[in-house]
Design an enzyme around this catalytic site. Sequence first.
Site, PDB file in Angstrom:
ATOM      1  N   LYS A   1      -2.558   6.454   1.434  1.00 20.38           N
ATOM      2  CA  LYS A   1      -2.343   6.958   2.796  1.00 20.38           C
ATOM      3  C   LYS A   1      -1.426   8.177   2.742  1.00 20.38           C
ATOM      4  CE  LYS A   1      -2.238   4.631   7.253  1.00 20.38           C
ATOM      5  NZ  LYS A   1      -3.444   5.250   7.795  1.00 20.38           N
TER       6      LYS A   1
ATOM      7  N   ARG B   1       0.837  -1.204   0.000  1.00 22.93           N
ATOM      8  CA  ARG B   1       0.000   0.000   0.000  1.00 22.93           C
ATOM      9  C   ARG B   1       0.871   1.253   0.000  1.00 22.93           C
ATOM     10  NH1 ARG B   1      -4.495   0.207   4.558  1.00 22.93           N
ATOM     11  NH2 ARG B   1      -2.705   0.794   5.837  1.00 22.93           N
TER      12      ARG B   1
ATOM     13  N   GLU C   1     -16.134   6.088   4.847  1.00 21.53           N
ATOM     14  CA  GLU C   1     -15.386   5.597   6.007  1.00 21.53           C
ATOM     15  C   GLU C   1     -15.273   6.710   7.021  1.00 21.53           C
ATOM     16  OE1 GLU C   1     -11.218   4.728   5.333  1.00 21.53           O
ATOM     17  OE2 GLU C   1     -11.145   6.051   3.606  1.00 21.53           O
TER      18      GLU C   1
HETATM   19  N1  PLP Z   1      -9.154   4.208   6.710  1.00 22.94           N
HETATM   20  C1  PLP Z   1      -8.313   5.197   7.019  1.00 22.94           C
HETATM   21  C2  PLP Z   1      -8.631   6.558   6.520  1.00 22.94           C
HETATM   22  C3  PLP Z   1      -7.171   4.933   7.793  1.00 22.94           C
HETATM   23  O1  PLP Z   1      -6.340   5.914   8.125  1.00 22.94           O
HETATM   24  C4  PLP Z   1      -6.935   3.624   8.245  1.00 22.94           C
HETATM   25  C5  PLP Z   1      -5.746   3.299   9.020  1.00 22.94           C
HETATM   26  O2  PLP Z   1      -4.748   2.898   8.511  1.00 22.94           O
HETATM   27  C6  PLP Z   1      -7.840   2.620   7.889  1.00 22.94           C
HETATM   28  C7  PLP Z   1      -8.936   2.947   7.125  1.00 22.94           C
HETATM   29  C8  PLP Z   1      -7.633   1.214   8.326  1.00 22.94           C
HETATM   30  O3  PLP Z   1      -6.646   0.595   7.560  1.00 22.94           O
HETATM   31  P1  PLP Z   1      -5.795  -0.598   8.137  1.00 22.94           P
HETATM   32  O4  PLP Z   1      -6.749  -1.644   8.534  1.00 22.94           O
HETATM   33  O5  PLP Z   1      -4.943  -1.010   6.994  1.00 22.94           O
HETATM   34  O6  PLP Z   1      -5.029  -0.052   9.280  1.00 22.94           O
HETATM   35  C1  COI Z   2      -3.904   3.219  11.577  1.00 19.05           C
HETATM   36  O1  COI Z   2      -4.898   2.616  11.948  1.00 19.05           O
HETATM   37  O2  COI Z   2      -2.787   2.710  11.542  1.00 19.05           O
HETATM   38  C2  COI Z   2      -3.979   4.594  11.136  1.00 19.05           C
HETATM   39  O3  COI Z   2      -3.080   5.054  10.497  1.00 19.05           O
HETATM   40  C3  COI Z   2      -5.143   5.393  11.501  1.00 19.05           C
HETATM   41  C4  COI Z   2      -4.807   6.613  12.254  1.00 19.05           C
HETATM   42  C5  COI Z   2      -6.095   7.258  12.570  1.00 19.05           C
HETATM   43  C6  COI Z   2      -3.987   6.393  13.476  1.00 19.05           C
END
Ligand code: PLP
Ligand code: COI
Length: 341
Positions: free
Chosen positions: A184, A82, A220
């Site tokens: 991200k 990612r 989201e």
């Molecule tokens: N959506 C957003 C905007 C995020 O910042 C995060 C965190 O990383 C997620 C979703 C969840 O992603 P993940 O499960 O890969 O941490």
């Molecule tokens: C994560 O879940 O790792 C993120 O980057 C989300 C953030 C709101 C801390």
Amino acid sequence: MEKKNLDWANLSFSYMKTDKRFVANYRNGAWDDGQLTDDDKVVITECAGVLQYSQSCFEGLKAYTTEDGHVVCFRPDLNGQRMEDSCRRLEMPVFPTERFVDAVVETVKANLAWVPPYGSGATLYIRPYMFGSSAVIGVKPAEEYQFRILVTPVGPYFKGGAKPIVIRVSDFDRAAPHGTGHIKAGLNYAMSLHPIMDAHRQGYAENMYLDPATRTKVEETGGANFIFITKDGILVTPKSESILPSITRRSLLYVAEHYLGMKVEEREVPLAEVPSFAEVGLCGTAAVISPVGKIVNHDQEICVPSGMDNMGPVLTKLYDTLTGIQMGRIEAPEGWIKRIA
Ligand code: PLP
Ligand code: COI
């Protein structure tokens, strides 16, 4: 190895300076070998790309102490991939996934004393990030970059841990159609700071963002994807080009289907459908699964049937299975767990 003397069970989700961090520099078209350093300070030119045009992206994953005392992390290759996608979209040089995973392992190994003990409820949050470090004044990508990884022990992202939260439907958008919502990029989070502070000031834990084109479908929150459970026990999660492809959500879909025998649907979710769901949760690395008890859309209050006291039964099963896999209590699918120590 002796652990740091911290009150592990009462950590919040905040930064704490740990012993070592990883730093690699990109110059003259190539990444150097990178190294661990004690120095937590970043020194860059006042005109660095990140400071002028926000050229930065990041990742988030966690290291866990398993039941049998190992230290592992969860699907770091997916974070690496990612981050590659984020870099390509932001015209930044890719830090290859294989090197990303090695650097995560090296950084956690150098900070084992900071990895919370099994059963403490805390984890070691790992934050890889990259930014444009050389000077730019015209709008263009930097020529030099720094990739770093810091780690910090953390507790629950939402105060109260597994207590259901109250969120609101935001009048702000978090991403543009065909914009950067699916990567991200630091800039996505900069623009969410006003909506989140405004939500907090009004007593909400988070924002539910809608699709920016029609504002009729659920996207989201600022830091997590949504999962919904229908009254028939189906797991539904929004499909959209402008949400972050959460690794936790992708993992939960697999867990629901293959471990719990549930039906799963990844599809558009109209806001109008939300009152019909039995359980609502946020999922992400930081959020794990956080139950939502109420969603406020201006003068409409959507009270989720699972209530404000506890996580609902289906989300609880998903939570127990996912964290069971992460902490080594339940056998993981092939390749999900990277052993570090
Ligand atoms: N959506 C957003 C905007 C995020 O910042 C995060 C965190 O990383 C997620 C979703 C969840 O992603 P993940 O499960 O890969 O941490
Ligand atoms: C994560 O879940 O790792 C993120 O980057 C989300 C953030 C709101 C801390």
